[in-house]
Design a protein around this motif. Structure first.
Motif, short mmCIF file in Angstrom:
data_model
loop_
_atom_site.label_atom_id
_atom_site.label_comp_id
_atom_site.label_asym_id
_atom_site.label_seq_id
_atom_site.Cartn_x
_atom_site.Cartn_y
_atom_site.Cartn_z
N PHE A 111 0.84 -1.19 0.00
CA PHE A 111 0.00 0.00 0.00
C PHE A 111 0.88 1.25 0.00
N GLU A 112 0.42 2.31 -0.66
CA GLU A 112 1.17 3.55 -0.72
C GLU A 112 0.41 4.67 -0.03
N TRP A 113 1.15 5.51 0.69
CA TRP A 113 0.56 6.63 1.40
C TRP A 113 -0.08 7.58 0.40
N GLN A 114 -1.29 8.06 0.73
CA GLN A 114 -2.02 8.98 -0.15
C GLN A 114 -2.15 10.37 0.46
N LYS A 115 -2.64 10.40 1.73
CA LYS A 115 -2.85 11.71 2.37
C LYS A 115 -3.18 11.51 3.84
N THR A 116 -3.13 12.64 4.56
CA THR A 116 -3.54 12.66 5.96
C THR A 116 -5.01 13.04 6.01
N MET A 117 -5.78 12.25 6.73
CA MET A 117 -7.22 12.51 6.91
C MET A 117 -7.37 13.19 8.28
N ASN A 118 -7.64 14.49 8.26
CA ASN A 118 -7.70 15.27 9.49
C ASN A 118 -8.84 14.84 10.40
N LYS A 119 -8.49 14.61 11.66
CA LYS A 119 -9.46 14.29 12.71
C LYS A 119 -10.53 13.30 12.25
N SER A 120 -10.08 12.19 11.69
CA SER A 120 -11.03 11.25 11.08
C SER A 120 -11.38 10.04 11.95
N TYR A 121 -10.72 9.90 13.10
CA TYR A 121 -11.06 8.78 13.99
C TYR A 121 -10.88 9.22 15.43
N ALA A 122 -11.90 8.96 16.23
CA ALA A 122 -11.84 9.30 17.66
C ALA A 122 -11.82 8.03 18.50
N PRO A 123 -10.67 7.69 19.08
CA PRO A 123 -10.63 6.55 19.99
C PRO A 123 -11.48 6.84 21.23
N PRO A 124 -11.86 5.81 21.98
CA PRO A 124 -12.67 6.03 23.18
C PRO A 124 -12.01 7.03 24.13
N ASN A 125 -12.79 8.01 24.55
CA ASN A 125 -12.36 9.00 25.55
C ASN A 125 -11.15 9.82 25.11
N GLU A 126 -10.99 10.00 23.82
CA GLU A 126 -9.88 10.81 23.29
C GLU A 126 -10.42 11.77 22.24
N LEU A 156 -8.33 11.90 16.06
CA LEU A 156 -6.95 11.80 15.58
C LEU A 156 -6.88 11.97 14.06
N ASP A 157 -5.78 12.52 13.60
CA ASP A 157 -5.48 12.52 12.17
C ASP A 157 -5.05 11.10 11.83
N MET A 158 -5.53 10.60 10.71
CA MET A 158 -5.18 9.25 10.28
C MET A 158 -4.53 9.34 8.90
N GLU A 159 -3.62 8.41 8.65
CA GLU A 159 -2.93 8.36 7.37
C GLU A 159 -3.65 7.35 6.48
N LEU A 160 -3.90 7.76 5.24
CA LEU A 160 -4.59 6.91 4.27
C LEU A 160 -3.56 6.28 3.33
N TYR A 161 -3.58 4.95 3.29
CA TYR A 161 -2.77 4.18 2.35
C TYR A 161 -3.71 3.47 1.40
N GLU A 162 -3.30 3.33 0.15
CA GLU A 162 -4.14 2.64 -0.83
C GLU A 162 -3.32 1.69 -1.69
N LEU A 163 -4.04 0.69 -2.18
CA LEU A 163 -3.50 -0.29 -3.12
C LEU A 163 -4.53 -0.44 -4.23
N TYR A 164 -4.04 -0.43 -5.47
CA TYR A 164 -4.92 -0.50 -6.63
C TYR A 164 -4.74 -1.82 -7.36
N LYS A 165 -5.84 -2.31 -7.91
CA LYS A 165 -5.78 -3.54 -8.70
C LYS A 165 -4.88 -3.30 -9.90
#
Length: 176
Positions: free
Chosen positions: A148-163, A166-175
């Protein structure tokens, strides 16, 4: 069913996995709490795991979500989801976890590689994604090791419990 290194099996989750699934979740509670809170809370007993698996079998059969187990002998040691499916875009997202004693052996990387081929060749997907926090180094390594290759940072896209979210890094793989 797929075999990795001769000793590990990737298979669709089945009701017979309920006991070892709940044992995996309970024994790795702290490890899974941040990124797998919903899976964790639904598998804190064998009875709860049976209900969880029944739901996952329905989702699998309706092609809403695919849950695979990674096993050593008959014990579940990890989970690999293909989720967030968009059949119009032919896109899905991987999520994965593994018990602490099996971490760092490359098993999840190998499983994601095998299941990526399955997703492309059998399920008909064309884009696979992995969302990971940059500090989750083992998960970043899985994405990279599986091609998989890094594509972009997804700002504040996941909130862990009681936190905070978080910004998450998006990786993708293409057929190919």
């Amino acid at each position: 069913m797929f075999v990795i290194d001769g000793n590990y099996i990737i298979d669709v989750i089945h009701s017979a996995d309920s006991k070892s699934l709940s044992e995996l979740m309970i024994s790795n509670h702290e490890r899974f709490y941040r990124y797998f809170p919903k899976t964790l809370e639904q598998n804190l007993s064998e009875k709860a795991s049976k209900a969880f698996i029944k739901q996952k079998e329905i989702q699998f059969n309706s092609k809403a979500e695919f849950l695979f187990v990674l096993k050593e002998a008959s014990s579940v040691i990890g989970l690999i989801y293909i989720k967030e499916l968009d059949w119009n875009k032919k896109q899905g997202e991987f999520a994965y976890c593994i018990g602490g004693e099996f971490s760092g052996k490359g098993l999840i990387s190998k499983a994601v590689k095998l299941l990526s081929r399955h997703a492309f060749d059998i399920l008909g997907l064309e884009v696979l994604q992995i969302m990971v926090h940059k500090d989750n180094i083992p998960s970043v390594r899985v994405a990279k090791n599986a091609g998989f290759e890094w594509q972009k940072t997804m700002n504040k896209s996941y909130a862990p419990p009681n936190e905070e979210a978080l910004d998450m890094e998006l990786y993708e793989l293409y057929k190919n």
